[in-house]
Design a protein around this motif. Sequence first.
Motif, PDB file in Angstrom:
ATOM      1  N   PRO A 135      32.558  47.501  35.359  1.00 34.45           N
ATOM      2  CA  PRO A 135      31.587  48.598  35.451  1.00 34.45           C
ATOM      3  C   PRO A 135      32.215  49.988  35.405  1.00 34.45           C
ATOM      4  N   THR A 136      33.519  50.116  35.688  1.00 33.98           N
ATOM      5  CA  THR A 136      34.155  51.426  35.606  1.00 33.98           C
ATOM      6  C   THR A 136      34.515  51.811  34.179  1.00 33.98           C
ATOM      7  N   GLY A 137      34.405  50.855  33.252  1.00 36.61           N
ATOM      8  CA  GLY A 137      34.762  51.116  31.863  1.00 36.61           C
ATOM      9  C   GLY A 137      36.088  50.520  31.453  1.00 36.61           C
ATOM     10  N   ALA A 138      36.840  49.977  32.417  1.00 36.68           N
ATOM     11  CA  ALA A 138      38.133  49.381  32.096  1.00 36.68           C
ATOM     12  C   ALA A 138      37.928  48.068  31.342  1.00 36.68           C
ATOM     13  N   THR A 139      38.796  47.814  30.357  1.00 32.49           N
ATOM     14  CA  THR A 139      38.760  46.564  29.604  1.00 32.49           C
ATOM     15  C   THR A 139      40.070  45.812  29.806  1.00 32.49           C
TER      16      THR A 139
END
Length: 504
Positions: A135-139
Amino acid sequence: MKLPGAGSAIIIGLGIASPALGGSKIPIPIPRPDYDPGTMVVATPDKAASLTESKRTVLRGAPLTLADAVFLGLRNNRSIKSAYIDRIAQKFDLRVAEDRFTPQFSVQGEVARQRIGDVKSTTLGVAPGVTFLTPTGATFDFAWNNSATWNEGGRTASSAAEINVEQPLLRGAGVEVNMAPVQQARLRESINRLRLRATVSETIGSIIFAHRDLLLTQEELKLADDAVVRAEDLLGINQALIISGRMAEMDAVQTEADLETQKLRVLQARQSVETARLALLNLLGLDLSTRIVARETISLKTVDTRVDNLIRVALTERQDYQGQLYVIEQSRLGIVVAKNEQLWDISLFARGRFGGEFASGSPTRNVTEIMGGLRFNFPINDLAKQQQLVQADTGYRGAELQLADIRAGIEMQIRGSVSEVDLLWQQLTVADRSRELAARAIEIEKVKLNAGRSTTFQVRSLEDSLRSAENQLLAARIGYLNALTRLDLQLGTTLDTWQISLKE
């Protein structure tokens, strides 16, 4: 709002459950014993009574109450079935959107046989892996790459785990931005549920109106039969007067013409009954050859029509108004995403590879590779990004204006329906009194005719007035009930009125 016959709770889903007694929000008339269209029965043509023998038209068929019609419609109506078929794809769309942060597993592989000149080789590769977004955008990407090659010179093999991590710092970063697609999908699902409720409500309304149309035509046929009986009775009086020498034979010609006119109206009324029957059967999804008779005991009473209370209910229950609130929230999330897209693309990343390599005649070589850094992309004059924000902003403002338009439309509809209900109630009182007086006037005029103090023309004129009064009263009664049904639809409380629970 409690409709006549709406005394059962119905659960509708991909199947229909059994009825149970329930209440309602807005009062609706209950059946009145002294007005019972259900006394009529539909007849097969070969057994129909002859009007020339002063017998009424007999209509035979399975009795169908309003509650029966609604239940059958919920179970068989094609529009409702189609709406539930659409819900299958809609629910799966939500499932896909909510799967956004679920790890995605995959296995890639390849087996190849290669020949270059006289050298032949075989290659085998297998790489299971997993990718997921937070959800923070980290992949995070993980892959375990395994490969082996065989040729005349020997064999080589490698096995290594590769890990890639990337965390945006500006564009694409943040829980709100990354959760926006999921939230929009959930809002879209809420809108789809409201649309399903609206479809079912509108279908119920159509069935109610169709049932009342059939009831109305049946009652019009009954009134036409009554007019024939009265015309024959008047003709009998005329013949008695002719025999007694108190009337010339030619004076009865117009009475005979009136009788034939009334018989023609009976035939026209029978055709109207057939047309209404087919329309109702089509809505119910039944065989069009099915013989049915609309039966309902109707009672009329005044209802609470305070406009402020009704508007408050409509704003809470109306599917279009509530759905537009969800659209506005979707547009707001679209602005959040569009603003985020205006930011620079700056991300932290890290990459690692750990494993070993082997070749025939050589020892195994360990592999350890680690790399990290900062990646950036600064757009200078990308108008497409600005276009996205402009479109999102105009969409949001347009959605708010549409909400205001829907609210104004709701208030206009409610006020119009309240006025219609109040006026029709007043018309009912006048029409009922008019019918009673017209019937009494005919009785008096016939007494005067027998006494030689009136004429056949005056009696026929009063008969016309009675027919008009009867039709006006019937139209007022059905019109009043239909006005209440329209008000129920405009309030968005039809499903509550009929205690229908939509199960998926």
